[in-house]
Design a protein around this motif. Structure first.
Motif, PDB file in Angstrom:
ATOM      1  N   GLN A 172       0.820  -1.210   0.000  1.00  0.00           N
ATOM      2  CA  GLN A 172       0.000   0.000   0.000  1.00  0.00           C
ATOM      3  C   GLN A 172       0.855   1.261   0.000  1.00  0.00           C
ATOM      4  N   ARG A 173       2.020   1.204   0.592  1.00  0.00           N
ATOM      5  CA  ARG A 173       2.873   2.390   0.717  1.00  0.00           C
ATOM      6  C   ARG A 173       3.147   3.039  -0.628  1.00  0.00           C
ATOM      7  N   ALA A 174       3.459   2.226  -1.616  1.00  0.00           N
ATOM      8  CA  ALA A 174       3.789   2.768  -2.935  1.00  0.00           C
ATOM      9  C   ALA A 174       2.600   3.478  -3.571  1.00  0.00           C
ATOM     10  N   ARG A 175       1.400   3.087  -3.207  1.00  0.00           N
ATOM     11  CA  ARG A 175       0.194   3.655  -3.820  1.00  0.00           C
ATOM     12  C   ARG A 175      -0.365   4.850  -3.056  1.00  0.00           C
ATOM     13  N   LEU A 176       0.056   5.035  -1.824  1.00  0.00           N
ATOM     14  CA  LEU A 176      -0.556   6.036  -0.951  1.00  0.00           C
ATOM     15  C   LEU A 176      -0.592   7.443  -1.534  1.00  0.00           C
ATOM     16  N   GLY A 177       0.513   7.952  -1.924  1.00  0.00           N
ATOM     17  CA  GLY A 177       0.531   9.354  -2.330  1.00  0.00           C
ATOM     18  C   GLY A 177       1.008   9.604  -3.731  1.00  0.00           C
ATOM     19  N   ALA A 178       1.100   8.554  -4.533  1.00  0.00           N
ATOM     20  CA  ALA A 178       1.542   8.705  -5.921  1.00  0.00           C
ATOM     21  C   ALA A 178       2.850   9.500  -6.000  1.00  0.00           C
ATOM     22  N   GLY A 179       3.805   9.120  -5.136  1.00  0.00           N
ATOM     23  CA  GLY A 179       5.116   9.759  -5.164  1.00  0.00           C
ATOM     24  C   GLY A 179       5.293  10.922  -4.208  1.00  0.00           C
ATOM     25  N   ARG A 180       4.211  11.424  -3.607  1.00  0.00           N
ATOM     26  CA  ARG A 180       4.321  12.517  -2.636  1.00  0.00           C
ATOM     27  C   ARG A 180       4.960  12.003  -1.355  1.00  0.00           C
ATOM     28  N   PRO A 181       5.606  12.866  -0.591  1.00  0.00           N
ATOM     29  CA  PRO A 181       6.170  12.432   0.697  1.00  0.00           C
ATOM     30  C   PRO A 181       5.087  11.860   1.606  1.00  0.00           C
ATOM     31  N   LEU A 182       5.398  10.732   2.220  1.00  0.00           N
ATOM     32  CA  LEU A 182       4.418  10.019   3.039  1.00  0.00           C
ATOM     33  C   LEU A 182       3.879  10.886   4.170  1.00  0.00           C
ATOM     34  N   GLN A 183       4.736  11.682   4.807  1.00  0.00           N
ATOM     35  CA  GLN A 183       4.252  12.504   5.923  1.00  0.00           C
ATOM     36  C   GLN A 183       3.201  13.513   5.461  1.00  0.00           C
ATOM     37  N   GLU A 184       3.320  14.032   4.244  1.00  0.00           N
ATOM     38  CA  GLU A 184       2.304  14.947   3.714  1.00  0.00           C
ATOM     39  C   GLU A 184       0.977  14.232   3.487  1.00  0.00           C
ATOM     40  N   VAL A 185       1.060  13.039   2.913  1.00  0.00           N
ATOM     41  CA  VAL A 185      -0.147  12.269   2.623  1.00  0.00           C
ATOM     42  C   VAL A 185      -0.861  11.903   3.919  1.00  0.00           C
TER      43      VAL A 185
END
Length: 188
Positions: free
Chosen positions: A16-29
């Motif tokens: 799921q991590r790879a799909r979460l933010g479509a390349g955006r930083p995880l903390q932002e998402v």
């Protein structure tokens, strides 16, 4: 946010991590989704936020509880329990055992985040066989995009279309807020 074990503790698997933010930083998402969890629905019906942030329901009584846990729903739940048929099988095995064109609705939760393209194709072939002409299939995804819209699954879109309006409504009503997409598909 870089440690897989920490993300797993939040219920975010590597797939799921790879799909979460479509390349955006995880903390932002995650910050954006946390705000959505807190702000989108009124406190008295936002039981996902209460569980995520306080690890309890607000109370007293039925205040803030999901419908299936509310005292006033007990009789309805008890009286309807007889229509539930427990099945001890995987979803694909279950679908393969059903008669053709018998199913009007399928809720897949967020299973697509865990499946590779071939498994998704196999699942949808089974749904296609058992689904009635008016079947509705819903599921969530970690990211905003539906995997059925990928070029590799174009053949599925010959039989299925995404209902953008219902998908948008489902996304707005989703109190969980961690998912990036809600998708509703209907037979063409």
């Amino acid at each position: 946010m870089r440690v897989p074990a920490v993300l797993s503790g939040f219920g975010i698997a590597p797939s799921q991590r790879a799909r979460l933010g479509a390349g955006r930083p995880l903390q932002e998402v995650l910050h954006e989704r946390l705000l959505r969890l807190i702000e989108r629905h009124p406190e008295e019906v936002n039981y996902f936020a209460w569980q995520a942030l306080a690890r309890r329901y607000p109370g007293p009584g039925d205040r803030g509880l999901p419908l299936d846990l509310q005292r006033r729903q007990f009789a309805r739940m008890r009286n309807g329990a007889g229509v539930i048929i427990p099945v001890h099988a995987g979803l694909l095995e279950f679908l393969r055992g059903l008669p053709a064109r018998e199913v009007d609705a399928v809720a897949l939760s967020h299973s697509h985040d865990w499946l590779n393209l071939e498994a998704i194709r196999t699942l949808w072939d089974a749904i296609d066989r058992v689904g009635s002409e008016r079947v509705c299939v819903v599921f969530r995804t970690a990211g905003a995009e539906s995997p059925l819209e990928r070029a590799e699954l174009a053949t599925l879109r010959e039989s299925w279309r995404r209902d953008d309006e219902r998908s948008a409504v489902g996304f707005e009503l989703d109190r969980g807020a961690i998912h990036g997409g809600f998708h509703c598909y209907l037979r063409r």
